[in-house]
Design an enzyme around this catalytic site. Structure first.
Site, PDB file in Angstrom:
ATOM      1  N   LYS A  57       6.204  13.721 -16.216  1.00  0.00           N
ATOM      2  CA  LYS A  57       6.356  14.645 -17.333  1.00  0.00           C
ATOM      3  C   LYS A  57       6.276  16.091 -16.840  1.00  0.00           C
ATOM      4  CE  LYS A  57       2.025  16.080 -17.285  1.00  0.00           C
ATOM      5  NZ  LYS A  57       1.670  17.501 -17.028  1.00  0.00           N
ATOM      6  N   HIS A  64      13.162  18.155 -11.837  1.00  0.00           N
ATOM      7  CA  HIS A  64      13.175  16.810 -12.423  1.00  0.00           C
ATOM      8  C   HIS A  64      14.575  16.362 -12.823  1.00  0.00           C
ATOM      9  CE1 HIS A  64       8.629  16.725 -13.652  1.00  0.00           C
ATOM     10  NE2 HIS A  64       8.815  16.836 -12.359  1.00  0.00           N
ATOM     11  N   SER A  98      10.362  14.134   0.678  1.00  0.00           N
ATOM     12  CA  SER A  98       9.961  15.414   0.101  1.00  0.00           C
ATOM     13  C   SER A  98      10.598  16.515   0.936  1.00  0.00           C
ATOM     14  CB  SER A  98       8.440  15.568   0.098  1.00  0.00           C
ATOM     15  OG  SER A  98       8.070  16.898  -0.251  1.00  0.00           O
ATOM     16  N   ARG A  99      10.759  17.689   0.336  1.00  0.00           N
ATOM     17  CA  ARG A  99      11.279  18.822   1.099  1.00  0.00           C
ATOM     18  C   ARG A  99      10.305  19.250   2.193  1.00  0.00           C
ATOM     19  NH1 ARG A  99      12.922  22.700  -3.860  1.00  0.00           N
ATOM     20  NH2 ARG A  99      10.943  21.830  -4.586  1.00  0.00           N
ATOM     21  N   ALA A 110       2.135  12.431  -6.689  1.00  0.00           N
ATOM     22  CA  ALA A 110       2.678  11.293  -5.939  1.00  0.00           C
ATOM     23  C   ALA A 110       1.559  10.446  -5.353  1.00  0.00           C
ATOM     24  CB  ALA A 110       3.605  11.799  -4.829  1.00  0.00           C
ATOM     25  N   ARG A 111       0.504  11.110  -4.882  1.00  0.00           N
ATOM     26  CA  ARG A 111      -0.639  10.361  -4.342  1.00  0.00           C
ATOM     27  C   ARG A 111      -1.333   9.569  -5.439  1.00  0.00           C
ATOM     28  NH1 ARG A 111      -1.078  15.314  -1.538  1.00  0.00           N
ATOM     29  NH2 ARG A 111      -2.761  16.048  -2.906  1.00  0.00           N
ATOM     30  N   ARG A 112      -1.448  10.153  -6.626  1.00  0.00           N
ATOM     31  CA  ARG A 112      -2.045   9.410  -7.742  1.00  0.00           C
ATOM     32  C   ARG A 112      -1.188   8.198  -8.114  1.00  0.00           C
ATOM     33  NH1 ARG A 112      -3.532  12.649 -12.831  1.00  0.00           N
ATOM     34  NH2 ARG A 112      -4.214  10.536 -13.356  1.00  0.00           N
TER      35      ARG A 112
END
Length: 325
Positions: free
Chosen positions: A97, A79, A38-39, A18-20
């Site tokens: 992915k 996902h 996010s959990r 997520a940071r990328r």
């Protein structure tokens, strides 16, 4: 001239990938992070402090907001669940992915996308990199002939033992975390798989720690490998009757390729990328939203189905079954 619409993103997950994504989004015109969930609440707080957006206290709150699209950056096992929820809420979905754990799950997600009339794309980054696009264009103008062999592999021996890649419950393993890239390369150049043969081994946690996959496709043969406990080179070879292409390490973040022809000519391609690389697939996705297109012409649903069919067959050969399957 009409103003370009800004795409507002909701991010599900606040970990490394997520940071990328957020770092790459800074290089995408007219797109911004609007909501994050996010959990793990502490991860969300750190994420929004650095990259912006508003923290949501639930997935439902994020999906009820005015975001246009959702990027799913969670572990593999969730996902399908999050993709369907976002699509049913009327959001476009770019899913990290592998899109799902298996073909059955992906078929359900794609059915939901069609019924909801929303865009769904697996976030498979290589075809959107500048080098990959330049290589495609070069081979169109100066071909090596039809590609009949794809050889690619990567094995990483430095994966920490507590990494999610070793978690059976979270859908880990070399095939889904690394091999899925190679499955893409095979179907992108050779078409749908016809036969898949796999040798490999499962580790102590129950996931595959190494797999060697040989597959026959509509246009040729692929030789692929992936692993979590050996150190193996991450390059790729495309072979045709008039020459071959060597995509240098790391081929899934491609920068360099060497095209060698049987007549002795050698062409070097070198195209750097910016923003970490995820920005290119994200920019493509935003353009599709603005154009009202519901399926990427580059990363098609058919390719995602072909890729997951290969991982299904490879896992079956190794006896790898995830909880709940």
């Amino acid at each position: 001239m009409s103003e370009i619409r800004t795409i507002k993103w909701g991010v599900v997950g606040a970990g490394h990938i997520a940071r990328r994504f957020a770092q790459g989004l800074a290089h995408v015109r007219d797109a911004r992070i609007a909501r994050v969930w996010s959990r793990r609440g502490e991860s969300v707080a750190a994420f929004v402090e650095r990259y912006g957006g508003d923290a949501c206290d639930s997935l439902d709150a994020l999906l009820a907001s005015d975001v246009d699209a959702v990027y799913i950056a969670t572990l593999n096992d969730s996902h399908a669940q999050y993709a369907r929820a976002a699509l049913l809420a009327g959001k476009h979905v770019l899913c990290e992915k592998p899109a799902t754990l298996n073909r059955r799950q992906l078929e359900t997600v794609l059915e939901t996308a069609r019924a909801s009339q929303r865009l769904f794309m697996e976030a498979m980054k290589p075809p959107f990199f500048p080098l990959y696009r330049k290589l495609r264009a070069h081979l169109q103008d100066d071909p090596i002939g039809p590609v009949g062999l794809v050889r690619a592999g990567c094995s990483m021996a430095n994966v920490p033992p507590d990494h999610p890649s070793f978690s059976l419950a979270e859908g880990g393993g070399a095939l889904l975390d690394i091999g899925i890239y190679e499955m893409f390369l095979a179907v992108d150049w050779l078409g749908a798989p016809l036969d898949v043969h796999t040798l490999g081994r499962l580790g102590r946690s129950g996931v595959d720690t190494f797999a060697s996959v040989h597959s026959r496709h509509e246009a040729g043969v692929a030789q692929l490998f992936c692993g979590l406990d050996l150190d193996g080179k991450g390059d790729a070879l495309l072979a045709g009757p008039h020459g071959h292409v060597w995509i240098h390490e790391k081929w899934w973040n491609p920068v360099r390729a060497t095209v060698s022809y049987v007549d002795g000519r050698v062409v070097e391609l070198n195209v750097p990328f910016e923003g970490g690389g995820l920005n290119y697939e994200t920019e493509h996705f935003c353009e599709l939203i603005r154009a009202g297109v519901l399926e990427s012409p580059v990363m098609t649903h058919a390719k995602s189905l072909q890729m997951v069919s290969m991982t299904d067959a490879a896992r079956a050969a190794l006896g790898l079954v995830f909880p709940g399957e």
